[in-house]
Scaffold this motif. Structure first.
Motif, PDB file in Angstrom:
ATOM      1  N   LEU A 120     -74.724  73.517  73.325  1.00  8.40           N
ATOM      2  CA  LEU A 120     -74.285  72.303  74.011  1.00  8.40           C
ATOM      3  C   LEU A 120     -72.768  72.138  73.946  1.00  8.40           C
ATOM      4  O   LEU A 120     -72.142  71.745  74.923  1.00  8.40           O
ATOM      5  CB  LEU A 120     -74.941  71.073  73.359  1.00  8.40           C
ATOM      6  N   SER A 121     -72.218  72.460  72.801  1.00  7.20           N
ATOM      7  CA  SER A 121     -70.810  72.117  72.572  1.00  7.20           C
ATOM      8  C   SER A 121     -69.842  73.039  73.299  1.00  7.20           C
ATOM      9  O   SER A 121     -68.786  72.585  73.751  1.00  7.20           O
ATOM     10  CB  SER A 121     -70.498  72.160  71.078  1.00  7.20           C
TER      11      SER A 121
ATOM     12  N   ALA B 167     -66.045  63.008  75.903  1.00  3.67           N
ATOM     13  CA  ALA B 167     -66.299  63.866  74.741  1.00  3.67           C
ATOM     14  C   ALA B 167     -65.500  63.384  73.538  1.00  3.67           C
ATOM     15  O   ALA B 167     -65.976  63.407  72.402  1.00  3.67           O
ATOM     16  CB  ALA B 167     -65.954  65.313  75.072  1.00  3.67           C
TER      17      ALA B 167
ATOM     18  N   ALA C 283     -76.474  73.062  68.827  1.00  4.05           N
ATOM     19  CA  ALA C 283     -75.146  72.441  68.822  1.00  4.05           C
ATOM     20  C   ALA C 283     -74.146  73.358  69.521  1.00  4.05           C
ATOM     21  O   ALA C 283     -73.299  72.904  70.297  1.00  4.05           O
ATOM     22  CB  ALA C 283     -74.713  72.166  67.386  1.00  4.05           C
ATOM     23  N   PHE C 284     -74.250  74.633  69.259  1.00  2.00           N
ATOM     24  CA  PHE C 284     -73.318  75.585  69.856  1.00  2.00           C
ATOM     25  C   PHE C 284     -73.532  75.682  71.365  1.00  2.00           C
ATOM     26  O   PHE C 284     -72.584  75.660  72.138  1.00  2.00           O
ATOM     27  CB  PHE C 284     -73.512  76.952  69.199  1.00  2.00           C
TER      28      PHE C 284
ATOM     29  N   ILE D 191     -67.357  70.812  66.862  1.00  2.00           N
ATOM     30  CA  ILE D 191     -67.383  72.077  67.620  1.00  2.00           C
ATOM     31  C   ILE D 191     -66.761  71.868  69.009  1.00  2.00           C
ATOM     32  O   ILE D 191     -65.959  72.674  69.469  1.00  2.00           O
ATOM     33  CB  ILE D 191     -68.825  72.646  67.736  1.00  2.00           C
ATOM     34  N   ILE D 192     -67.111  70.740  69.653  1.00  2.00           N
ATOM     35  CA  ILE D 192     -66.529  70.449  70.975  1.00  2.00           C
ATOM     36  C   ILE D 192     -65.001  70.381  70.862  1.00  2.00           C
ATOM     37  O   ILE D 192     -64.267  70.977  71.651  1.00  2.00           O
ATOM     38  CB  ILE D 192     -67.070  69.100  71.526  1.00  2.00           C
TER      39      ILE D 192
ATOM     40  N   SER E 101     -67.079  62.245  70.067  1.00  2.00           N
ATOM     41  CA  SER E 101     -66.712  62.893  68.796  1.00  2.00           C
ATOM     42  C   SER E 101     -66.327  61.853  67.761  1.00  2.00           C
ATOM     43  O   SER E 101     -66.726  61.942  66.601  1.00  2.00           O
ATOM     44  CB  SER E 101     -65.541  63.859  68.998  1.00  2.00           C
TER      45      SER E 101
ATOM     46  N   VAL F 238     -77.546  67.981  65.248  1.00  2.00           N
ATOM     47  CA  VAL F 238     -76.797  68.346  66.463  1.00  2.00           C
ATOM     48  C   VAL F 238     -75.812  67.233  66.807  1.00  2.00           C
ATOM     49  O   VAL F 238     -74.656  67.497  67.160  1.00  2.00           O
ATOM     50  CB  VAL F 238     -77.776  68.601  67.635  1.00  2.00           C
TER      51      VAL F 238
ATOM     52  N   SER G 227     -71.990  68.514  66.714  1.00  2.00           N
ATOM     53  CA  SER G 227     -71.398  68.852  68.002  1.00  2.00           C
ATOM     54  C   SER G 227     -69.968  68.357  68.132  1.00  2.00           C
ATOM     55  O   SER G 227     -69.141  69.026  68.764  1.00  2.00           O
ATOM     56  CB  SER G 227     -72.249  68.285  69.136  1.00  2.00           C
TER      57      SER G 227
END
Lengths: 342, 560
Positions: A120-121, A140, A117-118, A226-227, A144, A219, A223
């Motif tokens: 990618l994000s 994005a 996740a990190f 985080i994004i 989200s 994920v 994500s």
């Protein structure tokens, strides 16, 4: 303050937190309106059988004596201070062993999901921040909202339906390995690592396939926040004076982005710590959907059966891991932002 | 489709190149998807009352006496004849009424998974362990007590000397044992069919004893149970899987299925989709709707039987206003039974017309019946002193209808039907789902729940007399579950006679009289008999219904 002193202070605080939690859990579960003896002794116990079962698990003793045994300070007892978490009342097995079996499954899932996740994000968040309102940013944002709009279990069930029932591209949700496959000898408890150590490439491939959907679910849901966090921080940092100065000084965009990322990551690291502890504690949903016998399922089983030693130990271990992750991230934070140690 | 897409999605995390179908040995193997796997293998252990735990030790152990097969029922499940006994580890027996002594002739040449021969020492060890009441749940002691074995009294909990096995079970020679009862009691053989009296391999058990655990409870709770059953333990990971392989020494012949993998899949929806995909051969405990959805699926079959699973309402006799018989009768007339069967069980249920399930020896349909009749319910409620429910508002707490919260998906809709039916007549019922541990404590130990429904209480021996003992004799007379605190000296007296009566015709007559009394009083309010169902691969056959509802893997066979 040096980094060493900072770490020592944090370790001391963590130890006190753990002790306080151990005491709180010990007393709180005993205040619950249920009788664990009733479940142990089965149906229609005679008063004598009931008393016998109560005695066998030490619940006939005063609470202070029970506490002394739990902590390991009562004479002849062995408790958490000696690293003995006791025996489960439900299974009769040492709780430490049961947790050692269950915990790696959850840690493996959460850690891989987190890392992915990190990975990618962060770049996606950066891309969004570079051009707010652009196509990447809008996509994005929509993702989200979409990912966060439904609970995790719903996405998990949907993925099982789509990828297993309809497309048949992943194995059924039957745990970490195909049940008909002999697992590799347990060394670390992590199927991925144990398969490599044993040279069992079939088990490694099968294990990764079984991990695919639970990781994808995690994920997918993780994500989004985080994004958003990385994007917001990057947008803020990119508008700051030092970036303006860097641009004015003619530094190349890649170097500016690196500086900006370092500043933007500090709050994201705090989010990472909070999320890791939260997800570790709440892994039961994913574990249940994908039949992964991890620590989440173990915790729920213990709570439902009022298995005091197992409840106490599970909470203690999960908290210890969370505190360890916080500590680790504090150290990383201190490295990224030296102001923390001053 | 599992080709490149499978590698990208399934093995996409890494190792795409090596991803593929793992090398698995599926021949002669059955994958059994269960809600859980055994928590312990100790029938005197704390988890012994949990069905999935029972499945574990039942398949590794062998009873002394059991029931013969009795053909296949109309819905595809093989049945047993619960009116006759057949020898298992005890090959034959004689009873001397004058001395109340049973002479048990043990089967020769039976070997355990460890290769030890079954002898009288194993029987003595098993009874001695039972009498030691050293486990957390004294199941074996309880069964010996039910069977009237001399010395298996409550004194064992008070007096350390009383815990030692005396002359009640003695060895005549290596293959003969004598068991003495304290009074005439027809329950001994029945008790010996139940899993909690299956003999251990005493040599192996003693080898794992420790000074602080002389009866090897730790070993049986956590490692294995050494015994003489059709399967031996291959691998056991608690909370995950339980794998057994055929015992090559098994005296009834090597099992047809070589290996059984019992895998924990908590979600019934996942059990369903996996079975449907053909990757598993057997599952239990789906919801009624899920079973119904599988009935038309190719490659899968659903089999079932009306056995010992029932649904009933238990108003507490010690809690007003439920001590009023007319009020209880009004409740019985108010319940919409058909709707409960349709909504809760997708039709896999039928009216329960007595207090004993219809499949039990000794069942007799009483004349007094309570069909769904709201008008009659209202009239009876008025006769009970609460016209239109007036006055019942003072009992708001008593009308909280309790059921197990963990079984919300099963019991929630049924509870809602019952609530709606009763409210329509004037009963101020509200739903009260409470956690398993609390409900178990309050229903089975404290027995103070005013009103509850249950679909999990069942007798573990298929006998009207045993059902009577479990649910309806007074708690003072030794009832096992009797959550409704029903107490009637007439019923207690008849039960004492039934227990001592060995003539089945006379037993049946007395059971008929008891059922008439129970139905008049409504010791509980029987609602439905529900079908015990199993979903299997079309290639799997032999599923047999046993009193504990646990699958015996020995019964199964798999067409290649």
């Amino acid at each position: 303050m040096s980094t060493g002193a900072f770490v020592l202070r944090r370790l001391g605080v963590s130890t006190l937190q753990l002790l306080a939690l151990a005491l709180a859990v010990f007393f709180l579960i005993r205040a619950l309106p249920a009788d664990p003896v009733a479940r142990l002794v089965g149906q229609n116990p005679t008063p004598e059988a009931y008393a016998s079962a109560k005695r066998s698990i030490g619940l006939d003793e005063p609470v202070t004596t029970q506490l002394g045994r739990y902590l390991g300070v009562a004479s002849g007892s062995s408790g958490i201070l000696q690293g003995d978490l006791g025996r489960s009342w439900v299974s009769g097995a040492p709780v430490g062993k049961e947790i050692r079996d269950a915990l790696p499954i959850t840690i493996e899932l959460v850690t891989i999901a987190f890392a992915l996740a990190f990975l990618l994000s962060v770049p996606i968040g950066m891309m969004c921040a570079v051009k707010p309102g652009g196509a990447a940013d809008r996509s994005a944002f929509a993702y989200s909202l979409f990912a966060g709009s439904q609970p995790e279990f719903w996405w998990g069930l949907l993925f099982v339906y789509v990828f297993f029932s309809v497309l048949n591209v992943v194995p059924p949700p039957l745990g970490r390995l195909d049940p008909m496959l002999t697992p590799p000898p347990s060394v670390t408890g992590f199927i991925t690592i144990d398969s490599i150590l044993a040279g069992r490439w079939d088990a490694l491939a099968d294990g990764l396939q079984h991990l695919a959907l639970p990781v994808l679910t995690k994920v997918f849901v993780l994500s989004g926040p985080i994004i958003k966090m990385v994007r917001q921080n990057m947008v803020r940092v990119l508008q700051s004076d030092f970036v303006l100065y860097a641009r004015a000084a003619g530094l190349p965009p890649t170097r500016i982005a690196r500086y900006a990322l370092r500043s933007a990551l500090a709050p994201a690291i705090a989010l990472f710590g909070a999320l890791y502890g939260y997800i570790l504690g709440g892994a039961v949903v994913i574990e249940t959907i994908f039949s992964l016998g991890g620590i989440g399922q173990y915790a729920v089983r213990s709570i439902l059966s009022f298995d005091y030693p197992a409840i106490q130990a599970t909470i203690l271990v999960i908290t210890a891991i969370s505190l360890f992750v916080y500590l680790l991230l504090d150290i990383v934070h201190a490295v990224v932002d030296p102001r923390v140690t001053h | 489709m599992r080709g490149w897409v499978g590698r990208v999605v399934g093995g996409g995390l890494a190792l795409g190149a090596v991803a593929g179908t793992p090398a698995v040995a599926q021949q002669q193997s059955v994958l059994f998807l269960a809600e859980d796997v055994p928590t312990s293998l100790n029938y005197d252990g704390p988890a012994a009352s949990i069905g999935t735990t029972q499945t574990g030790f039942i398949n590794l152990m062998e009873p002394m006496v059991y029931y013969p097969y009795a053909g296949t029922g109309e819905d595809g499940v093989r049945l047993l004849d619960f009116t006759r006994y057949e020898g298992r580890l005890v090959e034959r027996w004689e009873y001397d009424a004058a001395s109340l002594t049973w002479t048990m002739h043990l089967r020769r040449g039976v070997r355990s998974c460890a290769g030890n021969e079954f002898t009288a020492e194993d029987v003595l060890y098993t009874f001695a362990r039972a009498k030691s009441v050293s486990g957390k749940a004294p199941v074996a002691w309880f069964l010996a007590n039910v069977g009237g074995v001399k010395g298996f009294t409550r004194d064992v909990f008070k007096d350390p000397e009383a815990k030692k096995l005396g002359d009640e079970v003695t060895k005549v020679d290596d293959y003969t044992v004598r068991i003495t009862q304290s009074a005439p009691n027809a329950f001994l053989l029945m008790a010996m069919t139940i899993y909690g009296m299956a003999p251990f391999d005493s040599k192996e058990m003693k080898a794992h004893a420790k000074p602080d655990d002389p009866w090897s409870h730790d070993y049986v709770n956590t490692e294995n149970v050494p015994a003489f059953g059709p399967y031996c333990l291959e691998r056991w990971v608690k909370d995950d899987e339980f794998v057994v392989k055929a015992n090559p020494n098994y005296y009834r012949g090597k099992p047809a299925v070589e290996r059984v993998v019992m895998k924990k899949i908590p979600q019934s929806a996942n059990r369903l989709v996996t079975l449907r995909s053909g990757r598993a051969q057997l599952t239990q405990r789906l919801t009624a709707k899920e079973f119904a959805s599988l009935r038309n699926t190719s490659g899968v079959k659903v089999v079932g039987v009306y056995g010992n699973e029932t649904l009933f309402l238990a108003p507490n006799w010690k809690v007003p206003p439920f001590d009023n018989v007319k009020l209880r009768q009004a409740m019985a007339y108010a319940v919409n039974y058909g709707q409960a069967a349709d909504i809760g069980y997708a039709g896999a249920a039928k009216r329960w017309e007595s207090h004993i399930p219809s499949s039990f020896p000794g069942y007799a349909r009483p004349d007094q019946q309570y069909a769904y009749d709201p008008e009659k319910a209202k009239a009876l409620l008025a006769e009970a002193g609460y016209p239109g429910g007036k006055g019942l508002e003072a009992f708001a707490d008593q009308f909280k209808l309790a059921y197990t919260a963990e079984r919300e998906s099963y019991l929630g809709p049924i509870a809602a039907v019952i609530q709606t039916s009763l409210k329509a007549v004037g009963f101020p019922v509200v739903l009260d789902p409470i956690p398993q541990t609390q409900i178990g404590d309050r229903r089975l130990v404290k027995k103070d729940l005013p009103l509850s429904i249950s679909d999990t209480d069942k007798a573990s021996a298929i006998s009207g007399a045993y059902q009577l003992m479990v649910f309806y004799i007074s708690n003072g007379a030794g009832a096992i579950i009797n959550t409704s605190n029903y107490a009637n000296p007439e019923v207690d007296g008849l039960f004492a006679k039934i227990k001592a009566e060995t003539d089945q015709t006379k037993q049946t007559e007395m059971l008929k009289a008891v059922q008439d009394i129970l139905q008049r009083d409504l010791a509980i309010i029987p609602i439905l008999e529900t079908k015990t169902q199993y979903a299997t691969s079309a290639k799997l056959s032999g599923v047999t219904w046993h009193a504990d509802n646990s699958i015996r893997f020995f019964d199964l066979s798999l067409v290649p």
